[in-house]
Structures are given as C-alpha cells and as structure tokens.
Design an enzyme around this catalytic site. Sequence first.
Site, PDB file in Angstrom:
ATOM      1  CD  GLN A  88      33.256  31.087  44.995  1.00  0.00           C
ATOM      2  OE1 GLN A  88      33.930  31.362  44.026  1.00  0.00           O
ATOM      3  NE2 GLN A  88      32.940  29.847  45.304  1.00  0.00           N
ATOM      4  CG  PHE A 102      42.197  24.565  42.584  1.00  0.00           C
ATOM      5  CD1 PHE A 102      43.511  24.938  42.448  1.00  0.00           C
ATOM      6  CD2 PHE A 102      41.210  25.509  42.318  1.00  0.00           C
ATOM      7  CE1 PHE A 102      43.841  26.224  42.069  1.00  0.00           C
ATOM      8  CE2 PHE A 102      41.539  26.792  41.932  1.00  0.00           C
ATOM      9  CZ  PHE A 102      42.852  27.154  41.802  1.00  0.00           C
ATOM     10  NE  ARG A 142      33.519  30.378  40.224  1.00  0.00           N
ATOM     11  CZ  ARG A 142      34.853  30.430  40.317  1.00  0.00           C
ATOM     12  NH1 ARG A 142      35.594  29.404  39.960  1.00  0.00           N
ATOM     13  NH2 ARG A 142      35.446  31.503  40.789  1.00  0.00           N
ATOM     14  CD  GLU A 190      40.166  27.000  45.904  1.00  0.00           C
ATOM     15  OE1 GLU A 190      39.339  27.898  45.741  1.00  0.00           O
ATOM     16  OE2 GLU A 190      39.881  25.800  45.873  1.00  0.00           O
ATOM     17  CG  HIS A 208      38.654  33.736  46.594  1.00  0.00           C
ATOM     18  ND1 HIS A 208      39.731  33.551  47.421  1.00  0.00           N
ATOM     19  CD2 HIS A 208      38.846  32.912  45.542  1.00  0.00           C
ATOM     20  CE1 HIS A 208      40.549  32.650  46.874  1.00  0.00           C
ATOM     21  NE2 HIS A 208      40.029  32.251  45.730  1.00  0.00           N
ATOM     22  NE  ARG A 233      37.586  29.462  45.128  1.00  0.00           N
ATOM     23  CZ  ARG A 233      37.775  29.880  43.889  1.00  0.00           C
ATOM     24  NH1 ARG A 233      36.831  30.549  43.257  1.00  0.00           N
ATOM     25  NH2 ARG A 233      38.895  29.623  43.268  1.00  0.00           N
ATOM     26  CG  HIS A 256      36.169  35.377  43.581  1.00  0.00           C
ATOM     27  ND1 HIS A 256      37.152  36.087  42.930  1.00  0.00           N
ATOM     28  CD2 HIS A 256      36.280  34.093  43.170  1.00  0.00           C
ATOM     29  CE1 HIS A 256      37.819  35.250  42.155  1.00  0.00           C
ATOM     30  NE2 HIS A 256      37.320  34.051  42.271  1.00  0.00           N
ATOM     31  CG  LEU A 280      41.628  36.031  43.950  1.00  0.00           C
ATOM     32  CD1 LEU A 280      40.487  35.926  44.924  1.00  0.00           C
ATOM     33  CD2 LEU A 280      41.241  35.441  42.615  1.00  0.00           C
TER      34      LEU A 280
END
Lengths: 231, 159, 587, 110
Positions: free
Chosen positions: C240, C119, C398, C255, C242, C286, C353, C252
């Site tokens: 955040q 990730f 995050r 990721e 995304h 991100r 997000h 979404l």
Amino acid sequence: MRFSIYRYNPETDAEPRMQRFELESVSRGMMLLDALLRFKEQDESLVFRHACGEGHCGADGVNVNGVNVLACTTRLSILREPVQVTPLPGLPVIRDLVVDMEAFFSQYRAVRPYLIADDPEPEVERRQSPEQRAGLDGSFECILCACCTTQCPSWQNNPERYLGPAALLQAWRFLNDSRDTATEERLNDLAGPYALFRCRTVMNCVNVCPKDLNPTEAIGRIRRLMLKSSL
Amino acid sequence: MVAVRGHGKVYNGPCSEYQNLFMGRYTSVMPARERNKAHLLIGHRPPRPWLSAASLLSSTQRWAGLFLALSTPYFLYSFDLSLRSEAGFTQVLQWVQSLWGRLWTLACVWAFAAHLAAGLRLLLGDLGLGLDREMARRSAWAANLFPWFVVLALLIGWR
Amino acid sequence: MNLPRRRFDALIIGAGGGGLRAALQLARGEAHVAVVSKVFPTRSHTVAAHGGINAALAHVVPDNWHWHMYDTVKGSDYLGDQDAIEYLCRAAPRVVYELEHMGVPFSRLPDGRIYQRPFGAQSQDFGGAQAFRTCAAADRTGHAILQTLYQQNIRARTHFFDEHFALDLIRDTDGHVLGALVLDMASGEPLLIESKTTLLATGGAAQIYKTSSNASINTGDGLGMALRAGIPLQDMEFFQFHPTGIVGKGILITEGARGEGGFLVNGRGERFMDRYAPNSKDLAGRDVVSRAVMTEIREGRGCGEHENHVELRLDHLGTEVVNSLLPVIRDICQTFLGIDVSREAIPVAPTAHYMMGGIPTDRQGRVVAPERHGAEEAVPGLYAAGECACVSVHGANRLGGNSLLDILVFGRAAANHIAEYLGEHRYHRPLHQGSVDFALERLARWDRTGSGETVPGLREELKSTMDWHCGVFRDETVLKAGLDKLLDIERRLDDARLRDHSRRFNTARIEALELENLVETALATVVSALGRTESRGAHYREDFPQRDDAQWLRHSLYHRDGRQLEYKPVRMKPLSVDSIPPSIREY
Amino acid sequence: MMGSGITPWLLQRLSSVYLGLYGSCIAICWMGRPAPDHAAWTAWVGQPWVSLGMGLFVLALLLHLWVGLRSLLMDWVTRTAVRAALNGLLLIGLTGVGLWALRTLWRAGL
C-alpha cells in the site's frame, strides 16, 4: 558544519573521547538525525539509537550543546557550532551515544504506570466526559525519551530515589484518570521525602520536553492532591 | 537482582519489586562519582551545563538560603548583644554603621530579597500559577532581577 | 560453543501492538512468556499509527459489523478471506472495549462514549452514506494503544528481552518450530531462546522503499526469518502507498486529516478527487487516491516547482479542530516543513506505507503453509500476527483504521490458540542443533574482514530500485529490470563486508542483518508482482489494467527456494453470513 | 510514611509565608527611621506584639531552616551515614539556636 561527537566503546577504548565530524553541505530543513546518519555512513562504528525519525517514538534522545533533544526533530540550522553531541547525562554509557535506560524504565515501572480499576468491568466502555478526558491531555503523550529526567538537576542529585519528571508525569496521568480507583495506593507509593518532593521547580523538564509537556505542573498537582487527601 | 550493563562495569540494579522505595530495596544504580566520570573523562571541555533563567534562580535561592542560614547565629548574637546592655547596643550600632557593616548588611539584604523572590515564585507555582513555559521563563527573569533592585533602592536610600 | 539458553512456553518476537496484545493475553493466563524486541517496546512502529481503530460501535451514526465487513471485503478488492474478515469485524467492538478497560485514553463524545471519526472507504448499509467507524485518541491512537499494552504487560509481569535482535527460527526436521536464536545487542552475544510456541509479530517492511512512512526499524525481519525457515510469503505484490506523505520525506499525514474535512488539490487548484471518486471523493480507498495523485502528477498537474506533489488543505478547518483532533499533524508540519497547517497547505505525495501480504496464517494466527498434504497445513509451534502476517483480511488493499484492528484481533486470537496448544504440548521438544548452527553461521559471516561493498551503499541501491521499479504503477519491463537489479544486489551482498567488528552494541552489524531481510522481502515483492498479470487493489499493472477474477481471484505464495510462485484460492465463504461476490469497485 | 514528605513541604511553605510577611513588616517599620537608642530599642522589642511575633518568627525560622538544610543534605550528601550524622548535628544546632533565642526574648520581656 562542524560537529564534535562523544565516542566511547568500553570494548576498545580506555577512555571516552570527542571525535570531530564535518558536514559539507547542509540542506534546508535538515535534521540532526540526518547528520548523524551521514556520519554513520562515513564511520560505521558510530553508534546511536533511532527508529521512527518523526519524533513519535523517543528513541533518539541525545544531549546537544548541553541541552537534551530528540535528534530527529532538531533542525541543524538552530545549532551553534561546533555542535557537541553527547549521550543523555546521568545514565551509564553502553557505547557512544547509547545509554543504559534500565534505571529510567525502572522508575517508570515504580509508579505503577497502568490503569487500576477495581469496579466491575462493564460490557461496554467506562464512560468519561470530554472534560475528564481532557485532563489526560498533556500527560499520556509522553514518549519516554528520558530527555526531561536526565536534564533534571534534582534527579542528577538523587537518581536512585527521586523518581524524576517522566515517571511523575505518568503517576499523574493515572491519578488524574477518572477511571482509576487506586488513588490512595498511588499517593502512598509517592510518599516520603524523596520520590516526589525532590522537585525544586527548576523546570528544565518543561524546557527540554520534545512533546511540549509540563511535568512540573503535574508534580504540583500531585502535591496538592496529596495535601488534600492527607488533611 | 538485575545486572545493569554500562560503563564497562556491572552494577547492581533495582530488583523487580518497586513497591516500597524507602525500605532500601530500590538500591543504587551507579555511584554519583562514577556516573559523572563518563562526562568528566572527555579529554575535551565538557559541554557547558545548560543554564536557564529558572535554573539560575533555583541555585541562587539555594545559595542565598544557605548564606542566611549560616548567618543566623550572627543575627542572634547581635540581637542579644543589643538588648543586653547600653554598651552592647552601641557596639552593634557602630558595627552596622561602619563601612564593612554596611557592606555586610547589603549582602544580607540581597540574599534575603533573592530568597524571598524565588520563594514567592515557588509559592505561586504551588498554587498552580505561572507554570507554563513562557510565564515561568518571564517570572524567573523578574525574580532574578528583584534582589538587585532592592539593593539599588537601599543604596539610594543611604545616600 | 557454549551458548546461553533460556526456556519459555511462548516466545513473541516483536513488541508492537500485535506482539504485546498476544503477550498480555498469555501472561494474564498461566503461560511463561518472553517478548523479544530489537528496540524498547514503546519505540515499536505501532506508536506512529495516528488515525484510529475501526469498530462498528455505532456511536455517531448507525453502524454494524456486517457493513464493516462489506467495506473491508470491497476495500480488499475481493481478495480478502471472508471468514477472517467476518471474524475481524465481529471481534472489533469487543477488542476496542477491552482496550478502553485497559486504559487507552480514547477521545470522547459529549455523552462520555468513545469518539468515532469518519475514515476512507467506510459506508453505512453496504455502500451507502459515509460511516463514522474509527475510534480515536486524538491523532495519537497508536501511541496510546502501544503504551497501554506495554503498561498492562508490566502489570502482568511479562518477561521482556529489550534490544535483542532475532536472527533465525529454530526448526527441526519434523517441521516443528522450537524457538529462535537472538542477539543481545548490548553485549553482542547470541542467546538461544527455546520455546514451545513462537509468535512472529515483527511488523512491516516498508524500508524496502526509499520514500516510506515507516520507521527505520521496519525491515521485515520476521519475513526473512520465515523465508529462511522454508515458509512461503503470501500476496507480497500488494504494497500500500499512502496518498498523503510529506513530499520528499515520506512522513505520514494521517487519513484522519481528510476524515476531519481536509481535501486534496492539484497544481491548478482543482479538487481532483471529484473526478476519480465522485461519491467518496477524498475518502475513497487508499489505492484509488494514491493512483489519482500519481496520475495528476504524471499528467503535469502537480504543484510546486517540480510539479512532483499535490496539496492537502486543512486551512479551512480552523485552529480549534486542528488543535484538538490533529495536534500531531500540526506539530509534524511545524517541525519538518515549518508551516502552519491552519494557514498553509501541506505538500504531499504517495509514500510506501503498508504491506498487505506476509506470512500466511489462518484466523487463529497459526502459520499455514503447503507442506505435505495441502495448501493450508499449520506449521506446528509457529504463529504470526500483525503486519508481518497475512490472514488475509486486507486482501489487495487495506482500509485506514483496519491495521490497528488487525494486530489486536489476531494478536489476541493467536494467543488464545497458543494457550490451547500449550495445554496439549506440555514439554519442549529436543533441540535441533543444525538449525542453530545455520543461524550462527549467518551471524559469523559478518565477522569476515577485508574489503568489500558496504552495507549502506547496497541498502540505498535496493531502496531506489524498489522506488523506481515497484511503485504505484508497474509493468512487466520495469519489474523485470527491477528484478535483475535486485538479483545483482543479492549477489553482491554475499561479498559485502563490515568495517566494525566489535561486539558491544554494534548497530552496523544489526543493519547488515536487517539488509539481508530487506533483500529477501524485496525479492518476494517483485517476483510476486511480476507473477500477477492483472490490476487489483494496490497492485496496478499498466500492461494489465483490468481486474481478472476468472484467473486471479487467488492468493499468491512466494517460496524462497528457486523463487517459485504458487497459488491458493481465496476463501469466499464467511463464517455465518452470505458470501459477498466480487463486483465492480467504485467509490 | 505519608507524612515524611508532605509535612516538611507544608511546614516550609507555611513558615515561609510568615517569615516573609513578618520580616517585610519589620523592615518597612524601621525603614527611613533614625537609629534608636538602647532604651527605645528595648522598649520597642518589649512590646508584646513585637516579642510574641519574634518568638513565632524564631519558631518559623527554625522549621524553615530544618526543612531547607535537610533537603540540601539530601541532595549533596550521598553517603547515608554521613548524612545521618550531619542531620543529627543540624538538629542539635537548631535546638541550641532555639534555646538561645528563647533566653534572649525572655530577658527582653516576653
């Protein structure tokens, strides 16, 4: 685009009625939920459930032209006019398109939808081969939207005693989990003429499932497992 | 007991013990007539019930089965009569060869073929065959058409 | 007024992953626990988490919790509290194994252990090679975890109040939280739930934005409740975005799609992430990727007719990989875009997000606020966990896969502390009627008839304002203009009216109450963003493009009274290891 | 309890297989043949494989009827007392049919 939407508020209405709504411009890729939200802006007393809007959560199951769908993943372009939107059939109506799901969820609870593993817990994970894990594909994805169960004629006939496709799919999800040790108890729960054996393979559940799952197949597998264990 | 809200009334819903579904603890949620009322009351044509090939087949099988079940005494009576005496046999033969008798036979053959085809499809399903959405749809169409082919074949044979 | 009452040991508001994990811990113990949720628990937004949950299990490549901690601290742009982050990363494997024992159908490796995927911003050996740290159940990890937790709660006989909307906390003059007033949506009648302890687990608030990956239920209800109860919100400027939401819709694309090998291209067909993050490329943090995407679009290198997006390509992965590891992405693109991801590229742009900020808590889940003696004094009887809480483990940004971990670790930790608290506080404190009346008044306000502005109109205005004035790039002028608009909306909200005053399942009334919470949250976000004159993590000020550790290595606290900002230091000292000092953050 | 669901289901399936096979055999057997006279007919029925097969056929038919009609009652009759009464009638009727068939076959030379 013309819509005819079921309206019923027991507080004020003696009887349910159908209300006409008109959608002026329909953009490409517009979903039924978008239309309902638009109508809610016109008439804020129109009530329906919705949450994620992406088909993950299963909140917005409704019946459209006789077929149960999730409003958020149903394209307006595939619907025949006038679009009749009614609540999921067979469940008591709380208001407008909102039905009381208690009966549905109590059937879900009735199959003990949780992993029961009586062997001592290891400090790390219980091993499961990719093949065993693949057996859970097609059952753990269920979002409990109740589209299948409320479209099932057998369930309509015996809603109190036939568990319905959604609950039975979950029963199979745990029967088929290599980590679960309660197979016998689970099969016992499903014994008797009603809980499992009212399925007549009409396959409405398979046809309406918004996640493309196959409860009919799961029911067949449970029966074969039951047969094997009772022989 | 949990009170289940809905349809302007309070119904007695299922209690918190769900272990044994058949000892009557899992009580009625809503009487069937009440349940359908919500839809019947629409002062408008209720939505057309959705009919797929498989659901059509399923009800055909049920009605054909019921028809055959109810005509069991007729078959038994004819069989008994035809064996009992020469006269009885002639009587049965004459009935079967009459126009109405032929129509009746045709109906019975149709029902038997329909029930048989649907049943065969169910048996295959029990073995786990043909249960994916596409196969099931096709096999349902095939089974729906089968009795008509049989009747057609019979008619051609009689000519 | 004859208000129906119920009494419990612990009240949990919100039935997402955090709330259900806490409820389970308590119900398996001896506590009498109630969970209040405005939707059925399985509809909670945890269900939409696709990618997975981070834990240094080292199943694929070598890994340990310390590397995970390093990545998290670096990802947070050094604003995360390092004691909490150490706790988070050390607890991760335990939490994941617990989930597995509860029945989560994790994907598996050939040897039967839990599958892990790479990730964004994960490294081995403190910034070295890519790590494989994200445990996944295909791309339905959130769904699998939420359902499993709900199932185990059924087994533990947790008491659920489904479709009950929490209005306000009940707090007495000594500062103790005594429960909450909730609204039974089906009957439309209020219900008072008295409780020795209350846990807020109401999730995020990205509905303040128009382009958002969040469900319509993510309206920051817990944040509004906390603010109205006199509790400040921490680090609200860090929101955040995304990088890969479907353009125009905000839906979404996980990721995990890039983790499995997908990459971004701009209008000229270039893999532009090579320029912004030479090492990690598409798997950088991100905030970095989102800014890169926005920069490409702003500089005229976007795709499509309007040049308003970039493309995410998965077509080289093959149908096999897509079907087995990214089935949800395949289905979403089919449904909403009508495209086949194994052949066509996905048009994506940043989408709101996740809220890094929230209700300030310590690592036991206790809500801490500057009350009388210091900046971190526990509010007795009140806990918070999940996205609505700010522990703070995410700091300014995050990492993917850390939010599921956050909700589970701190949901569990909060429950453990609640159990302890219940051992010491055996009796309910007397009810504080004033607090109940305040909540009832707020509800009664919407019974006023007459003409006035509508709730949907104001809500849409709020969302557009936030999109325009508090997005990926910010500066003082834009933020100030945004604040003025928000204050105007807040004023007009006082005169808004409902047309539908019925009781039974009146969702218009619920939306009105939600809007009040949205406005509170949006104000906190913009005011905090105005206050922080530096760029850090997800908060990028064009007028202050540099990170300023000398002045700004501290958390902001937003108070509703007078919209005041206050600051408190970042906890740089971990529990057992050396502190990770701030340094230049590069991917 | 375990048996009350799976046994009828299994009986229905097994009986259907026999009914289908035997029924089709008889049908194919007489297809295209001219109608017999009484003597030939009784002689044909009197053959052991025919009359034994028919005995089995009747047994399978009764079982099949019982399961089928019972599930029909379960679906369509919601009142327990009425359903129990109808089930009782069904059993009596099926027994009657069975005895009648037995007598007929007995006389035919089973």
